[in-house]
Design an enzyme around this catalytic site. Structure first.
Site, PDB file in Angstrom:
ATOM      1  N   HIS A 285       4.841  49.059 -12.199  1.00  0.00           N
ATOM      2  CA  HIS A 285       4.903  48.722 -13.507  1.00  0.00           C
ATOM      3  C   HIS A 285       5.096  49.684 -14.406  1.00  0.00           C
ATOM      4  O   HIS A 285       5.506  49.580 -15.616  1.00  0.00           O
ATOM      5  CB  HIS A 285       3.427  48.355 -14.055  1.00  0.00           C
ATOM      6  N   ASP A 321       4.550  42.271  -4.267  1.00  0.00           N
ATOM      7  CA  ASP A 321       3.188  42.375  -5.128  1.00  0.00           C
ATOM      8  C   ASP A 321       3.281  41.050  -5.923  1.00  0.00           C
ATOM      9  O   ASP A 321       4.069  40.513  -6.280  1.00  0.00           O
ATOM     10  CB  ASP A 321       3.104  43.588  -6.187  1.00  0.00           C
ATOM     11  N   HIS A 323       2.190  40.843  -8.834  1.00  0.00           N
ATOM     12  CA  HIS A 323       2.697  41.033 -10.205  1.00  0.00           C
ATOM     13  C   HIS A 323       4.085  41.458 -10.193  1.00  0.00           C
ATOM     14  O   HIS A 323       4.492  42.100  -9.362  1.00  0.00           O
ATOM     15  CB  HIS A 323       1.718  42.074 -10.840  1.00  0.00           C
ATOM     16  N   ASP A 412      -1.872  42.238  -3.139  1.00  0.00           N
ATOM     17  CA  ASP A 412      -2.606  41.419  -3.945  1.00  0.00           C
ATOM     18  C   ASP A 412      -2.420  39.861  -3.972  1.00  0.00           C
ATOM     19  O   ASP A 412      -2.880  39.089  -4.736  1.00  0.00           O
ATOM     20  CB  ASP A 412      -2.716  42.021  -5.619  1.00  0.00           C
TER      21      ASP A 412
END
Length: 557
Positions: A285, A321, A323, A412
């Site tokens: 991120h 991931d 996200h 995740d």
């Protein structure tokens, strides 16, 4: 830098420092006395507020703190109120809680197993990894020294990058709920690899170093680098409400980036066949100028540029991931030498961070070198991921022909993760790793990103390491059938990417025929239109025609 009663604004983010009580204002927290309110907060799972009242600043001099104040206050009370025979301590209303070591969810003290994940209250998962028993009857202690686990014998094979100092990055002031990005994530993975005899044993350890400022500036702006470095002087700071730092975080972030850089160089030079970077804080991120989403420096981006400095012409980054890696996309969206492929939960921009739509394909001359596969809902499992690999990821990756493949391996999306709410199994992660092994003639680097259920993250990481060592996946996944929304997502992605990767045409036509063969989809769309078509005025609901209204609107098939 402006001081706001203990809150300090840092460059490009908000930093928080903790003041100790020494004759100055003291920050205190008051427990909520309402069981109903506390339970409601726990059910909501709100990270910011769960069972504690807002902080209040208490001055040394308050009303009632002098004898004169007390004398004045006596006149406000009636003597009849002094009868306290029916008084009971309010503390009896407060139930103690414990936080699950596996998923961090709160539980009341009268239960021994987590209501969310079923983990035992005194679980040994931090010393035995996912091999630890689920039951209370078998919780034998296995104390292993963390440093000893990381002293592998150097050999030409799979390298593991890890340094114990990365465990010093943690949220100093725990709020009402433990932060999901916590040191226990690495402890559980290392314990699992040790218990399985993989590390130390079959893998060798690569020495860690702090990456230099000059190397970081290949990826990040100088302002960003200096902003992270400034946290060395702060006990606790925040770049965003969920992205913390303490006095050790800058060191941990530079170690993580240094490990990824050196692993990429070792793989390109042939000193290692492949590698796994057990690092934190995570990185995908973190963009050119900002830290966010638990990430400080972009480790995968650092590794990609280090590989290019070591001779790689093209680098593939596959980000699984849950996200979207908005930081990685931002860094490379105009770079044709790096192909970025991300599979993530998106929900039309409603899922964090909201970026990564299928239409985001890169900019300028690098259009088509960003491939986003955005899932429309949670619960996505092995079949959708493997199907997308077979029909989108691998065909594009093979045409790109990278010299090194980097996996931004967030776990995740794994089954049981409290943030991702998806359903990928360790076998699924092993299969995806196996499918990517030969894309770059075996040159593969796995970089840890997210993943917040300790059993899920440690079992998945162990399955990935076994594949790196040469093991075959436990089960072959041939002719998998995706979910309907998964099939729709892949078709939309291929429709967009077909402009940049013409060899996808046959795959696109095949999936289009598969989509057209699903009549149930058209039936559902027709039924949805019937429900939304106005068949009568709203006042029928309360008039003599209410039965017709209910039949048309509430009992529609």
């Amino acid at each position: 830098m402006a001081n706001n009663g203990g809150r300090v604004d840092a460059n490009l983010g908000v930093a928080t420092t903790l003041h100790l009580a020494s004759g100055r204002n003291v920050v205190v927290e008051e427990c909520a006395v309402s069981l109903k309110g506390a339970a409601g907060a726990e059910e909501d799972g709100d990270y910011e507020a769960c069972g504690t009242a807002p902080r209040q600043r208490v001055s040394r001099h308050t009303v009632g703190s002098t004898l004169q104040d007390l004398s004045n206050m006596e006149e406000q009370y009636d003597d009849e109120d002094d009868d306290d025979s029916d008084w009971e301590p309010v503390m009896r209303l407060i139930s103690k809680k414990w936080f699950c070591v596996n998923c961090t969810m709160p539980n009341f003290d009268d239960v021994s197993y987590c209501d969310i994940c079923g983990e035992y209250k005194e679980s040994k998962i931090l010393t035995q990894g996912f091999f630890a028993s689920h039951s209370a009857e078998d919780q034998t202690s296995t104390k292993l020294d963390l440093k000893e686990r990381c002293q592998g014998i150097h050999q030409d094979g799979t390298a593991i990058g890890f340094d114990e100092r990365m465990l010093l990055h943690f949220e100093v002031e725990m709020k009402s709920h433990p932060h999901p990005e916590r040191p226990d994530r690495l402890r559980a993975i290392v314990a699992s690899l040790s218990t399985a005899g993989l590390f130390p044993g079959k893998c060798f350890s690569l020495p860690a170093r702090e990456i230099t400022v000059e190397e970081l500036q290949r990826v990040h702006s100088l302002d960003h680098v200096e902003s992270v470095e400034s946290t060395r002087n702060l006990l606790l700071s925040y770049f965003t409400p969920d992205t913390y730092a303490n006095e050790h975080s800058a060191c941990a972030a530079r170690l993580a980036a240094g490990v990824c850089s050196d692993l990429a160089s070792a793989i390109m030079s042939g000193r290692a066949r492949n590698g796994f970077a057990l690092v934190r804080p995570p990185g995908h991120h973190a963009g050119v100028k900002q830290a966010m989403g638990f990430c400080l420096h972009n480790n995968a981006a650092v590794a990609a540029l280090a590989a290019m400095a070591a001779g790689a012409q093209k680098v593939l980054i596959v980000d699984w991931d849950v996200h979207h890696g908005n930081g990685t996309q931002e860094i490379f969206e105009a770079n044709k030498s790096v192909l970025y492929v991300s599979l993530h939960r998106h929900e039309n921009g409603r899922f964090y961070p909201g970026t990564g739509a299928a239409q985001d394909v890169g900019i300028m001359d690098a259009k088509g070198y960003c491939v986003n596969i955005p899932w429309k809902n949670g619960g996505v499992g092995d079949n959708d991921y493997i199907f997308s690999f077979q029909h989108a990821v691998l065909p594009i990756a093979s045409a790109f022909a990278p010299d090194l493949t980097i996996i931004s391996a967030g776990f995740d999306a794994a089954r049981g993760d409290p943030l991702g709410s998806c359903d990928v199994t360790p076998d699924g992660y092993a299969q995806m790793t196996h499918m990517l092994k030969d894309v770059s003639q075996g040159r593969l680097l796995v970089v840890l990103e997210g993943g917040y259920n300790l059993r899920s993250i440690s079992s998945s990481a162990t399955a990935v390491v076994k594949v790196l060592l040469g093991d075959e996946p436990a089960c072959e996944m041939q002719d998998v059938l995706p979910s309907r929304t998964g099939l729709q997502t892949i078709l939309e992605v291929l429709t967009i990417q077909l402009e940049y990767w013409p060899m996808l045409k046959s795959t696109y036509e095949k999936i289009q025929r598969q989509w057209d063969s699903l009549p149930s989809m058209k039936i559902k769309e027709t039924r949805r239109k019937r429900r939304t078509t106005p068949l009568g005025p709203i006042w029928w609901k309360w008039g003599s025609k209410r039965l017709a209204y209910n039949r048309l609107y509430r009992r529609a098939p």
